[in-house]
Design an enzyme around this catalytic site. Structure first.
Site, PDB file in Angstrom:
ATOM      1  NE  ARG A  75      11.589  34.071 -35.686  1.00  0.00           N
ATOM      2  CZ  ARG A  75      10.616  34.848 -36.211  1.00  0.00           C
ATOM      3  NH1 ARG A  75       9.929  35.381 -36.219  1.00  0.00           N
ATOM      4  NH2 ARG A  75      11.126  34.722 -37.567  1.00  0.00           N
ATOM      5  CG  HIS A 120      11.940  39.713 -40.542  1.00  0.00           C
ATOM      6  ND1 HIS A 120      11.861  38.973 -39.664  1.00  0.00           N
ATOM      7  CD2 HIS A 120      10.951  40.326 -41.004  1.00  0.00           C
ATOM      8  CE1 HIS A 120      10.244  39.110 -38.720  1.00  0.00           C
ATOM      9  NE2 HIS A 120       9.668  39.941 -39.946  1.00  0.00           N
ATOM     10  CD  GLU A 137       6.491  35.535 -42.859  1.00  0.00           C
ATOM     11  OE1 GLU A 137       6.743  35.923 -43.305  1.00  0.00           O
ATOM     12  OE2 GLU A 137       6.443  35.013 -41.968  1.00  0.00           O
ATOM     13  CG  ASN A 175       6.193  32.301 -39.593  1.00  0.00           C
ATOM     14  OD1 ASN A 175       6.551  31.984 -38.227  1.00  0.00           O
ATOM     15  ND2 ASN A 175       7.025  33.710 -40.166  1.00  0.00           N
ATOM     16  CE1 TYR A 199       1.189  36.147 -38.008  1.00  0.00           C
ATOM     17  CE2 TYR A 199       2.722  34.718 -39.581  1.00  0.00           C
ATOM     18  CZ  TYR A 199       2.072  35.785 -37.985  1.00  0.00           C
ATOM     19  OH  TYR A 199       3.371  36.488 -37.898  1.00  0.00           O
ATOM     20  CD  GLU A 245       6.577  36.007 -38.023  1.00  0.00           C
ATOM     21  OE1 GLU A 245       5.590  36.228 -38.865  1.00  0.00           O
ATOM     22  OE2 GLU A 245       7.587  36.194 -38.314  1.00  0.00           O
TER      23      GLU A 245
END
Ligand code: IFM
Length: 513
Positions: free
Chosen positions: A95, A139, A184, A311, A313, A388
């Site tokens: 990606r 991005h 995002e 994504n 985290y 991600e």
């Protein structure tokens, strides 16, 4: 995506997520991800125009240590070496993002052939190595010329994005496996125009909300444009950093709801349901009447998606601020003064229990499982992809030599961070990085993904962030997310233990023991 009660995967039986031997479906994708400005460098070459991140990073005080993406990982000149690394790591898919200012230096007008040629070589190099190309159109490196015309706060930027999508669709629409419109958009809108932590560094709540809508519109226009020109049968997607929001205290439900509206439903609402949530409009009514949403926009934005990119985290913990005590802003983003949460002045973000990554983000694999389960419940027919997940740990190498091993010609050097050991040869060059912390983080989150699969989530794949250490936006090069180490002096790449571990996983679709 919200949880104001205490019923979470984290508390049910409290698994530690450290499984081995789990087997993923044969067609489950294991890939890795990067982004153009974070790795490419070569910012002045082959006709590339300036982006908002060139301007921002060259503005004193904006990025840690004055770091810029001028050289980054020099990926632009080391493409073949990096492709060979991806092949050696058995990646199924890669990606990457396309830098809009390499294709249209001012964001408008004819394509810059040299820019197209670079990505064409990248795509062909991937296909030649059996790696599926997953291309993100945006991005965060907006052409500066478009920012000068109002950036994402202006509708014209969304319209220009549709034209840019058409150009790259015509150029690569015979070879891309998956198109991702935006990465995002939460960050582009709220960090770029709300808090000021990201380029263009503005702190204007109205512009932040206008940017939300114009990014959503750009997503829809791009998919329409791509569908009109591609000649293969690609997948279409968008990648969102959806927030897993926990609440603290009996009265936290409204704080959770408000952050969910701004952080999640401002994007999933129009994209997946065709409407902005009524509570979002009400919460932000003192800032705007959302009159910039024009007739027909929501139909354009509401496109069927083959996969929704997620994504993940860490999690967030919120409560209603009492208006008296010092307000906590531990939402995981660099605090530069402005708020990335327009209209949510009464919500505070609490510091969560550790352990933490080097970003200060709490490590909570249960949050990923919860997120995937809640998406399954909210959007039962929507396939998902983790686009991600990963961790920064301090495996930079500025360490003392261990005399006992020196005689053997290989010198083990212990870093300040527990769980990370860099190994030098006698010439003090790093030959290995034993990043046990990162392997543990990945194992636990991939276990969470497997648990979600077992509970019926239509999860198609997982992309580790990141293939290699890179420019971590406002933190410059101080945070290392890569499974491949990059020495920023020599640009030498060294696969870390996590890379070898991930290669084993990708070769067998079985979580190593
Ligand atoms: O490095 C970023 C990436 O560009 C977008 N998602 C989060 C990563 C870690 O902060």
């Amino acid at each position: 995506m919200t949880d104001s009660t205490t019923t979470t995967a984290a508390t049910e039986g409290a698994p530690d997520y450290r499984d081995g031997g789990l087997v993923f479906p044969a067609d489950f994708t294991f890939g890795s991800a990067t982004a153009s400005y974070q790795i490419e460098g070569a910012v002045h070459e082959d006709g590339r125009g300036p982006s908002i991140w060139d301007t921002f990073s060259h503005t004193p005080g904006r990025v840690f240590n004055g770091d810029t993406g001028d050289v980054a990982d020099d990926h632009y000149h080391r493409l073949d070496e990096d492709l060979d690394i991806m092949k050696a790591l058995n990646l199924h898919a890669y990606r990457f993002s396309i830098a809009w200012p390499r294709i249209q230096p001012t964001g408008r007008g004819p394509a810059n052939q040299a820019g197209l040629d670079f990505y064409s070589r990248l795509i062909d190099g991937l296909i030649a190595r059996g790696i599926r190309p997953v291309a993100t159109l945006y991005h965060w490196d907006l052409p500066q010329a478009l920012e000068d015309e109002g950036g994402w706060a202006a509708r014209s930027t969304a319209e220009a994005f549709g034209e840019y999508a058409r150009i790259v669709g015509e150029a690569f629409g015979d070879r891309i496996h998956t198109w991702t419109t935006l990465n995002e958009p939460w960050c582009s809108a709220y960090l770029g125009y709300g808090s000021g932590a990201h380029a263009p560094g503005l702190t204007d709540p109205l512009k932040a909300l206008r940017a939300v809508h114009h990014l959503n519109l750009a997503h829809g226009l791009a998919i329409e444009a791509l569908r009109g020109v591609v000649t293969n049968d690609p997948q279409y997607s968008v990648t969102l950093n959806l927030h897993v929001i926990r609440g603290e205290g009996d009265d936290s439900a409204d704080a959770v709801r408000q952050i969910d509206a701004l952080g999640n439903r401002a994007f999933t609402g129009p994209m997946l349901r065709g409407a902005y949530p009524a509570d979002l409009l009400a919460d932000t009514a003192s800032i705007t009447d959302w009159g910039f949403v024009l007739e027909g926009d929501l139909e354009i934005i509401h496109q069927p998606l083959d996969v929704l990119g997620v994504n993940y985290y860490s999690t967030n913990l919120v409560r209603v601020w009492d208006g008296v005590s010092p307000k906590q802003n531990a939402d995981g983003h660099k605090d530069v003064g402005g708020s990335p949460w327009p209209g949510a002045d009464r919500v505070e973000f609490l510091q969560q229990p550790g352990p933490y990554t080097e970003m200060g983000w709490n490590i909570e694999p249960a949050g990923l499982e919860d997120l995937l389960l809640s998406l399954r419940d909210e959007f039962p027919n929507q396939p998902l992809m983790i686009t991600e997940n990963g961790a920064a740990f301090d495996d930079s190498v500025h360490l003392e030599l261990a005399a006992t091993d020196a005689a053997a010609g290989v010198v083990a050097v212990h870093d300040a961070a527990p769980g990370v050991v860099a190994v030098h040869d006698a010439a003090s060059e790093v030959v290995a990085v034993h990043d046990a912390d990162r392997v543990d983080y990945l194992r636990r989150h991939i276990t969470a993904a497997h648990r979600a699969l077992e509970q019926g989530v239509d999860l198609r794949g997982y992309f580790v962030w990141s293939l290699m250490d890179n420019f971590e936006w406002g933190y410059g090069y101080s945070k290392r997310f890569g499974i491949v180490r990059v020495d920023y002096d020599t640009l030498v790449r060294v696969p870390k233990d996590s890379a070898h571990w991930y290669a084993e996983l990708a070769s067998s679709n079985r979580l190593p023991d």
